[in-house]
Every structure is written in C-alpha cells, then in structure tokens.
Motif scaffolding. Structure first.
Motif, PDB file in Angstrom:
ATOM      1  N   TRP A   1       0.848  -1.197   0.000  1.00  0.00           N
ATOM      2  CA  TRP A   1       0.000   0.000   0.000  1.00  0.00           C
ATOM      3  C   TRP A   1       0.884   1.248   0.000  1.00  0.00           C
ATOM      4  N   PHE A   2       1.842   1.240   0.909  1.00  0.00           N
ATOM      5  CA  PHE A   2       2.763   2.366   0.984  1.00  0.00           C
ATOM      6  C   PHE A   2       3.599   2.472  -0.290  1.00  0.00           C
ATOM      7  N   MET A   3       4.045   1.313  -0.774  1.00  0.00           N
ATOM      8  CA  MET A   3       4.890   1.319  -1.967  1.00  0.00           C
ATOM      9  C   MET A   3       4.132   1.849  -3.180  1.00  0.00           C
ATOM     10  N   ALA A   4       2.827   1.563  -3.242  1.00  0.00           N
ATOM     11  CA  ALA A   4       2.024   2.050  -4.362  1.00  0.00           C
ATOM     12  C   ALA A   4       1.967   3.576  -4.349  1.00  0.00           C
ATOM     13  N   LEU A   5       1.891   4.152  -3.138  1.00  0.00           N
ATOM     14  CA  LEU A   5       1.872   5.611  -3.037  1.00  0.00           C
ATOM     15  C   LEU A   5       3.172   6.201  -3.566  1.00  0.00           C
ATOM     16  N   ALA A   6       4.284   5.552  -3.226  1.00  0.00           N
ATOM     17  CA  ALA A   6       5.582   6.039  -3.699  1.00  0.00           C
ATOM     18  C   ALA A   6       5.759   5.727  -5.185  1.00  0.00           C
ATOM     19  N   TRP A   7       5.247   4.577  -5.595  1.00  0.00           N
ATOM     20  CA  TRP A   7       5.281   4.140  -7.005  1.00  0.00           C
ATOM     21  C   TRP A   7       4.621   5.210  -7.883  1.00  0.00           C
ATOM     22  N   ALA A   8       3.494   5.753  -7.390  1.00  0.00           N
ATOM     23  CA  ALA A   8       2.772   6.776  -8.148  1.00  0.00           C
ATOM     24  C   ALA A   8       3.652   7.999  -8.394  1.00  0.00           C
ATOM     25  N   ASP A   9       4.620   8.192  -7.511  1.00  0.00           N
ATOM     26  CA  ASP A   9       5.484   9.360  -7.683  1.00  0.00           C
ATOM     27  C   ASP A   9       6.839   8.963  -8.276  1.00  0.00           C
ATOM     28  N   GLY A  10       6.883   7.810  -8.902  1.00  0.00           N
ATOM     29  CA  GLY A  10       8.082   7.414  -9.630  1.00  0.00           C
ATOM     30  C   GLY A  10       9.131   6.657  -8.833  1.00  0.00           C
ATOM     31  N   ALA A  11       8.798   6.255  -7.615  1.00  0.00           N
ATOM     32  CA  ALA A  11       9.787   5.534  -6.798  1.00  0.00           C
ATOM     33  C   ALA A  11      10.055   4.144  -7.365  1.00  0.00           C
ATOM     34  N   GLN A  12      11.299   3.701  -7.235  1.00  0.00           N
ATOM     35  CA  GLN A  12      11.692   2.329  -7.575  1.00  0.00           C
ATOM     36  C   GLN A  12      12.315   1.728  -6.328  1.00  0.00           C
ATOM     37  N   PHE A  13      11.904   0.534  -5.964  1.00  0.00           N
ATOM     38  CA  PHE A  13      12.437  -0.092  -4.750  1.00  0.00           C
ATOM     39  C   PHE A  13      13.458  -1.187  -5.073  1.00  0.00           C
ATOM     40  N   PHE A  14      13.202  -1.882  -6.170  1.00  0.00           N
ATOM     41  CA  PHE A  14      14.128  -2.943  -6.585  1.00  0.00           C
ATOM     42  C   PHE A  14      14.432  -2.762  -8.069  1.00  0.00           C
ATOM     43  N   LYS A  15      15.653  -3.084  -8.432  1.00  0.00           N
ATOM     44  CA  LYS A  15      15.997  -2.987  -9.844  1.00  0.00           C
ATOM     45  C   LYS A  15      17.044  -4.043 -10.178  1.00  0.00           C
ATOM     46  N   ARG A  16      16.932  -4.597 -11.375  1.00  0.00           N
ATOM     47  CA  ARG A  16      17.969  -5.523 -11.821  1.00  0.00           C
ATOM     48  C   ARG A  16      19.055  -4.721 -12.500  1.00  0.00           C
ATOM     49  N   ASP A  17      20.269  -5.117 -12.201  1.00  0.00           N
ATOM     50  CA  ASP A  17      21.405  -4.416 -12.789  1.00  0.00           C
ATOM     51  C   ASP A  17      22.330  -5.490 -13.349  1.00  0.00           C
ATOM     52  N   GLY A  18      22.131  -5.825 -14.608  1.00  0.00           N
ATOM     53  CA  GLY A  18      22.887  -6.926 -15.198  1.00  0.00           C
ATOM     54  C   GLY A  18      22.587  -8.197 -14.432  1.00  0.00           C
ATOM     55  N   ASP A  19      23.611  -8.793 -13.876  1.00  0.00           N
ATOM     56  CA  ASP A  19      23.443 -10.025 -13.124  1.00  0.00           C
ATOM     57  C   ASP A  19      23.225  -9.766 -11.632  1.00  0.00           C
TER      58      ASP A  19
ATOM     59  N   TRP B   1       1.138  15.018  -6.473  1.00  0.00           N
ATOM     60  CA  TRP B   1       2.088  15.921  -5.814  1.00  0.00           C
ATOM     61  C   TRP B   1       2.104  17.280  -6.489  1.00  0.00           C
ATOM     62  N   THR B   2       1.957  17.258  -7.813  1.00  0.00           N
ATOM     63  CA  THR B   2       1.853  18.535  -8.521  1.00  0.00           C
ATOM     64  C   THR B   2       0.578  18.504  -9.349  1.00  0.00           C
ATOM     65  N   ALA B   3      -0.209  19.565  -9.216  1.00  0.00           N
ATOM     66  CA  ALA B   3      -1.463  19.638  -9.964  1.00  0.00           C
ATOM     67  C   ALA B   3      -1.164  19.624 -11.454  1.00  0.00           C
ATOM     68  N   GLY B   4      -1.970  18.916 -12.217  1.00  0.00           N
ATOM     69  CA  GLY B   4      -1.732  18.829 -13.654  1.00  0.00           C
ATOM     70  C   GLY B   4      -2.771  17.955 -14.297  1.00  0.00           C
ATOM     71  N   SER B   5      -2.630  17.760 -15.588  1.00  0.00           N
ATOM     72  CA  SER B   5      -3.678  17.029 -16.294  1.00  0.00           C
ATOM     73  C   SER B   5      -3.425  15.521 -16.304  1.00  0.00           C
ATOM     74  N   THR B   6      -2.149  15.116 -16.302  1.00  0.00           N
ATOM     75  CA  THR B   6      -1.895  13.677 -16.336  1.00  0.00           C
ATOM     76  C   THR B   6      -1.965  13.095 -14.915  1.00  0.00           C
ATOM     77  N   VAL B   7      -2.678  11.994 -14.797  1.00  0.00           N
ATOM     78  CA  VAL B   7      -2.801  11.333 -13.499  1.00  0.00           C
ATOM     79  C   VAL B   7      -1.736  10.254 -13.384  1.00  0.00           C
ATOM     80  N   ARG B   8      -0.948  10.354 -12.360  1.00  0.00           N
ATOM     81  CA  ARG B   8       0.040   9.298 -12.118  1.00  0.00           C
ATOM     82  C   ARG B   8      -0.448   8.440 -10.963  1.00  0.00           C
ATOM     83  N   SER B   9      -0.240   7.125 -11.109  1.00  0.00           N
ATOM     84  CA  SER B   9      -0.733   6.229 -10.071  1.00  0.00           C
ATOM     85  C   SER B   9       0.239   5.081  -9.839  1.00  0.00           C
ATOM     86  N   GLY B  10       0.021   4.395  -8.759  1.00  0.00           N
ATOM     87  CA  GLY B  10       0.790   3.188  -8.471  1.00  0.00           C
ATOM     88  C   GLY B  10      -0.157   2.009  -8.455  1.00  0.00           C
ATOM     89  N   ASN B  11       0.367   0.859  -8.104  1.00  0.00           N
ATOM     90  CA  ASN B  11      -0.465  -0.330  -8.083  1.00  0.00           C
ATOM     91  C   ASN B  11      -0.303  -1.066  -6.756  1.00  0.00           C
TER      92      ASN B  11
END
Lengths: 287, 436
Positions: B194-212, B291-301
């Motif tokens: 739930w918390f991660m989805a809120l951050a996800w909506a604002d572009g947060a990444q928690f895990f990422k693959r980096d090559g191997d 976080w910033t008012a605008g026309s595009t809606v950003r969301s998380g899952n």
C-alpha cells in the motif's frame, strides 16, 4: 507354554511402524536438510549445496531467533506458574465441593480446552480489537491489547484460558485418587481444612503437578497457532515465538534447510529445559 | 454421430459468444484435466464456460483462500517436486520469489509473447521482467485511486482534494471540525505494498535488476518524502492507523469515523461487501491526489495478480490456454469482475460494458458512479518499469516491524526506512543474492 519371542514385537509393530514413519523419519530428514545451504550465481533458482554446520553457526548468531527463545522463556516464566496455581486452586475447590454444582463447574472450567486453538485465537482476537473490544467499551478506554509490547501477554491470556481447565482435570483426578483412610487418619490427628490441604493433598499432588509442569513447558515451547491467528489483526513480531519464526523462514523466505536447523535446535533446547527442570525438582526429595 | 454433432454445435455456439476475443492457441487433443488454485470467488462458474468451449479439458478449481495460505502450500509443493497444480494465482509482488524456486514454466517457450499486445503495458512488465521470459499471464490489477464518503466530506465543507497539499489541509479541517473524532484518512501500517504504491505513483523504484545483480533502494528519496508526509498527519492525529481489512477498520468507516482512503481497483468491491447498507450510495472514487497539480494522473499499483503455469504441470499448453482465456475472453473477464471484483489487466477488459454497470456493486455502492473510468485512468498512469525482487516476502514483513517502531516514536520515518533497507538487504545477502 512360553509364547514365541516374536509375539511382543507383533503387538508392538503397529506402533513401531507409525513411530518410525511419523517421528523418526521426519526428524532424520530434518537433520539431513539442515546440512544444506543455498548457493546462487546470477539470476535463477538457487542450488542447494552441502554446507556442513553453516546453518547451526548462523542460528547461534541470529538475533531474531535468540530473541524468540528469550520471548518464550519470559512467557513461560510468567504464564506457567500462573496457570498451575490457578488450576491447582480450582482442582482443590472442586475437590472440596459437593453435589450437582461440582459437575457443572468441572465441565465449565474444562470447556475452553475443547475449543481448537485457532478458534480461540479468532475469538480472543475479536475481544482484543481496539474499537470493538467489550473491555474497552465497558471501561471507555482505547487500550490496544494487540500492541506489539503487550501482545505476548495477550497471547499468554489465551493460553491460560485454554489450558487451565485441562490441567485442573488432571490435578482433580489425582486428588480423587487419594485414599480416604489418609484423610480419616489426618482427622483423627486433628487436621482439618487448610491443614488437610497443606499436609495431605498438596504433597500427594506433587507427582501430578510435575507432570503438568513438564507438559506445560513442552507445550509453551511449541506455541504457534495463537500468534499466527492474531498476526493479520495487527503487528505481531515475526519472532514472537520460535515456532512462528521458523515457520516464516520456511514458508516465506523459502529457506527450508535453515528452518529445519532451527526446529532441531528448538527441540534440543526444550529437551534440555525439561531435563534441567526435572533434575532441579527431584533434588528436593523423592517423587 | 450424435456426439460429434453436439460437439460441433457447442464449439460453434462458444465461438460466436467469444467473437471479440483474440484467437487463443489451439487446444491440445485428448482428454485433459487441469488443476487450478485461485482465490477468486465464483471462479467455478467462470470455468463452466471454459469447459463448454473446450469440451476435452476438465478444470478442477481449488480455492485456498488467498494470501499466505496459498503461497505456503504452493511453495511447499514446488519444493517437494510433487502435488503442485497446473495453474496457480500469484500476486505480482510475490511472483519473483516463485520464479526463483525454478518451479514455474517460462511461457514464452509456448508463444505467450504473442499475447503481450492485449494487456495494459505495465502489467506485462510485471510478469516478464526482462522482456523475454514470461512467467505468468496477468490477471487483475490494483491501480490506485481515492475512495471517499462524499456526503461526509460535504458535511465538513471539504472539497475533494486533488493534490496532497489539499489532502493535508482537508484532513486538518475534518479533524478540527469534528473535535478530533473523525479522520479524513488512514495509514495502513501493516501493508507495505500500500505504501509502496503511493511512492510508485510518484516514480519511486524499490528494486531494480542491474545486469546479473540487484539494486535495492527501499529508502529512496521519494519513499522518504511520502512517509514523512503521512507521519506528519499521523502525529497530529489527522489520519488514523487502523489495520486494513480488520473489523475494527470497517467498523470505523461504517460509523463515519474514517472518510476516505487510497484503495486499489479491487478495493471498492470490499467496501461494498463489508459495509453493506452502512453509508451505501454515499461513496465516490476520485483520482489519487497528485504531488503537482496537472492534467496527467500518475498512479501506483497495490496487489493484483497473475496466473502461473507450474513446471510440474503435465499439460502446459492447456494450462497456458486456460490462463489466457481466463484473462482475455470477455465472458471470463466479465465473470471475474462480477463475482470476484477483479479489475482486468487486459486492455479490452478496461472498456468492458459490465465495468460501467451502475446498478450493480461496487458502482451501486458508489452512488451509481462509473468508478471503473477512474480506475482505468489510474491503470494507464501506472509506471511501467516498476520491479519486485525475489526476497520481497521478507521485505513485506520487515516493513511492519519498522512501521511499528515508527508509530511508537522510536524511529523517525527516515530511520524506519533506513532500517527497512538495512535489514532487508542483510537478509537478501544471506539468501545468497548479489545485491547492493
């Protein structure tokens, strides 16, 4: 005529087969499992490789596991004496009472034990929930029985509620077995009421008390259902008891080998605890 | 003769009913029995339509209740090497952990990539992290939006917040006007996703693959911003911290003590089901505050699930066919929504008429509003590149520990996230991952 030597074995065989299949084999398998560790290279599934005693070394440095043992020791130190004193008091009260009410109370006290621990957990989970709890509604407070600081003792309450009646029955049965001539002799000597309890009943209850205590120690070390059922209702630490911790290590982290290691260590720890306890109590005199 | 005719007729009928569906792979010949583990209510009814369309495939559905119970059983059978079903349902966040067991079939070998185009892009990213291997077929999704008690908001003279700044102000107003009795929102302290989805909506990444290797950033700046924001409101008492899905929570919402929450697309069904007549018709859904008012809606899952085919399955083709059909055929998507409240992961599913049916729950509970339009917009605003790690189940539980300490005042939000990062990283390393 002497029966052939095979006869006792024949009678024992159903037990031995089941014992081997459901006790010896799983323990041996757990021991075998505990010797493996996971090895990874890049992505993809891990390989299980022989790791010797690596898992055991890890367990002794695993503060989560050690905390869980400490938790359960704290729990046992408070809950077991409380429960035994309660059960003894109830058994003595029942033993001293007469008539129809005796049967009613015997059943009433025993009843919680007939409720499976999962159901008991759910039942108490409701009674503990902050806004719905009748305790909070009556007292007008908003006490959090499921808060992580007190949840161990809320679980102790459930366990006490469940097992006091069961232990009471064991103790009550022992009291019923005390021969009446002992009471008669005591009365002739002028003992009555409290003295009868103090000098006849309690000393004769000692073997049963010891049995109840040992079972309680073993049972406490295995506590799992109650915290597990309460977990979804609030924050219950992963390692509130050793069993919840090792269950999560296996089923959440997928580390069956390490879970097996912890299970074996828990069994050894329980055995040691029981042995030390027996040793300690026997020193006081014959049982 | 009769039997052949019947089969042909059924196939024809089924064919016409599925007119708008994509062309599914050919069913294998011969008698096939599929075992399916799922927690979708009413799935057995959906399956009947499948069995009609594919008479040689029998589907046995087992509902294990979902969540930890299902995962425990699945993990154990995969480990044991026997007893696993052909098809199982798994949430996106937990999928990598199962991929890691080696117990899942890579569906790209069976041509799954041909169906990528039918799904909302970010959902395919969840089941095919490297864009090649496909470990599951997306089933449902949980894009984030705000649900709120419209009548109560009007009562307190509060406009529907469109930004987080407005939300914070509204929370303060509700708190003051109600004498501290009512809260605008609630922080789910025991649900990391739930918390991660809120951050996800604002572009947060928690895990990422980096090559191997892996990179884990549970304490990323966005996460810290989001948590500090909520902690500020929690400390003032403007939002509550009741546990999600407990009777305590539903009781407070039904009694008008909690007026809004950020919920996934499968959430409204829960509100309609749990609150029944209490406050029915008063609820509405709106875009997630931005976080910033605008026309595009950003969301998380939050949540949402997929269907995997296990490596143990003896009928992998049929199992994949079923998974595709279950999530792409109109009849199945309709059933999944009506009976299980599953918000489709397929593009066509988002436009399905049944999602907009105002006479049925959850729309009925939401005063006849077409809430699926709100959630469809949210779904299209979900960041595509979000990834999960195989050790997420541990992170998921460890989050609860850190939030508990934070709510007790023993850790600041920043410290809590740092501890979450530190302890989870240590565990991931112990599990043998090359991660930094």
């Amino acid at each position: 005529m002497k029966p052939p030597r095979a006869v006792p074995w024949l009678f024992l065989s159903p037990f031995l087969v089941l014992f081997a299949a459901f006790y010896v084999a799983p323990v041996l398998y757990a021991g075998y499992l505990s010797l493996f560790i996971k090895k990874r290279a890049g992505f993809g599934p891990a390989k299980e490789v022989f790791g010797g005693l690596t898992n055991y070394v890890r367990a002794f440095q695993d503060s989560e596991f050690l905390t869980s043992l400490l938790n359960i020791l704290k729990f046992a130190a408070v809950q077991i004496p409380l429960m035994i004193v309660l059960a003894t008091a109830l058994a003595l009260a029942l033993d001293a009472s007469r008539g129809r009410l005796q049967g009613f109370f015997r059943t009433a006290f025993y009843l919680p034990y007939t409720i499976p621990s999962v159901i008991a957990g759910l039942l108490w989970g409701y009674l503990y929930s902050r806004n719905l709890s009748p305790f909070n509604q009556i007292t007008g407070r908003s006490f959090d029985f499921l808060g992580s600081d007190v949840v161990l003792w809320s679980i102790a309450n459930i366990v006490t509620w469940t097992w006091t009646g069961y232990n009471m029955i064991t103790l009550y049965a022992a009291l019923q077995n005390i021969p009446s001539d002992l009471y008669e002799a005591a009365r002739i000597d002028g003992a009555d009421g409290w003295n009868l309890t103090r000098f006849i009943k309690l000393p004769l209850l000692k073997p049963s008390l010891l049995l109840v205590l040992i079972f309680s120690i073993i049972g406490t070390m295995q506590i799992f259902s109650e915290p597990f059922v309460i977990r979804p209702l609030g924050y219950v630490p992963d390692n509130i008891t050793p069993n919840t911790y090792l269950y999560l290590v296996a089923t959440r982290d997928g580390n069956f080998s390490y879970a097996a290691t912890l299970a074996i260590l828990l069994a050894v720890f329980t055995l040691l605890l029981s042995a030390v306890f027996l040793r300690f109590t026997r020193r006081g005199g014959e049982v | 003769m009769n039997k052949v005719l019947m089969t042909a007729l059924t196939a024809l009928l089924a064919g016409s009913a599925l007119a708008a569906d994509p062309a599914f792979p050919k069913a294998p010949s011969g008698k096939v029995t599929l075992e399916v583990w799922s927690w979708v209510p009413g799935l057995d009814k959906t399956v009947q339509a499948f069995e009609k369309a594919y008479p040689n495939i029998d589907v046995k559905v087992t509902n294990l209740g979902g969540g930890p119970q299902t995962y425990t059983k699945l993990l154990t059978t995969l480990k044991a090497g026997t007893g696993a079903p052909d098809v199982a349902q798994i949430e996106y966040g937990f999928l990598p952990a199962f991929v890691d067991t080696g117990g899942l079939t890579d569906l790209s070998t069976l041509g799954a990539n041909n169906y990528k185009k039918y799904f909302v892009p970010w959902t395919w990213g969840q089941v095919s992290p490297d864009g090649k291997a496909v470990f599951a077929i997306p089933q449902d999704t949980g894009p984030f939006a705000m649900v709120y008690n419209d009548a109560a908001l009007k009562k307190y003279g509060v406009a529907v917040p469109r930004t987080w700044a407005e939300y914070e102000k509204a929370a303060a107003t509700v708190y003051t006007k109600s004498g501290g009795q009512v809260k605008l929102g609630n922080f789910y302290a025991t649900f990391a996703p739930w918390f991660m989805a809120l951050a996800w909506a604002d572009g947060a990444q928690f895990f990422k693959r980096d090559g191997d290797r892996w990179v884990q950033t549970l304490n990323n700046p966005t996460a810290k911003k989001v948590l500090n924001y909520w902690y500020g409101m929690i400390k003032k008492g403007h939002v509550g911290t009741l546990n999600a899905f407990t009777s305590d929570y539903w009781n407070a919402v039904g009694a008008g003590k909690v007026l809004s929450n950020m919920e996934a697309a499968w959430g409204p069904g829960g509100y309609a089901g749990s609150l029944k007549n209490k406050t029915a018709g008063q609820w509405r859904a709106a875009n997630l505050p931005q976080w910033t008012a605008g026309s595009t809606v950003r969301s998380g899952n939050w949540g949402g699930s997929s269907n995997v085919v296990t490596a143990q399955s003896k009928n992998k083709e049929a199992a994949m066919l079923f998974s595709l059909w279950l999530n792409l055929s109109q009849s199945a998507i309709t059933n999944n929504w009506v009976n299980g409240g599953l918000f489709p992961a397929s593009d066509a599913g988002l436009d399905l008429a049944v999602l907009k049916d105002k006479t049925k729950n959850p729309s009925k509970f939401f005063g006849g509003q077409d809430i699926s339009a709100v959630y469809a917009r949210a779904s299209r605003g979900v960041n595509v590149n979000f990834q999960w790690a195989p050790w997420f189940p541990f992170a998921n539980d460890n989050f609860n520990k850190q939030m508990d300490l934070m709510l007790k005042g023993r850790l600041t939000p920043d410290q809590a996230l740092d501890a979450w990062q530190r302890e989870t990283l240590a565990e991931a390393k112990k599990q043998g991952y090359d991660v930094r």
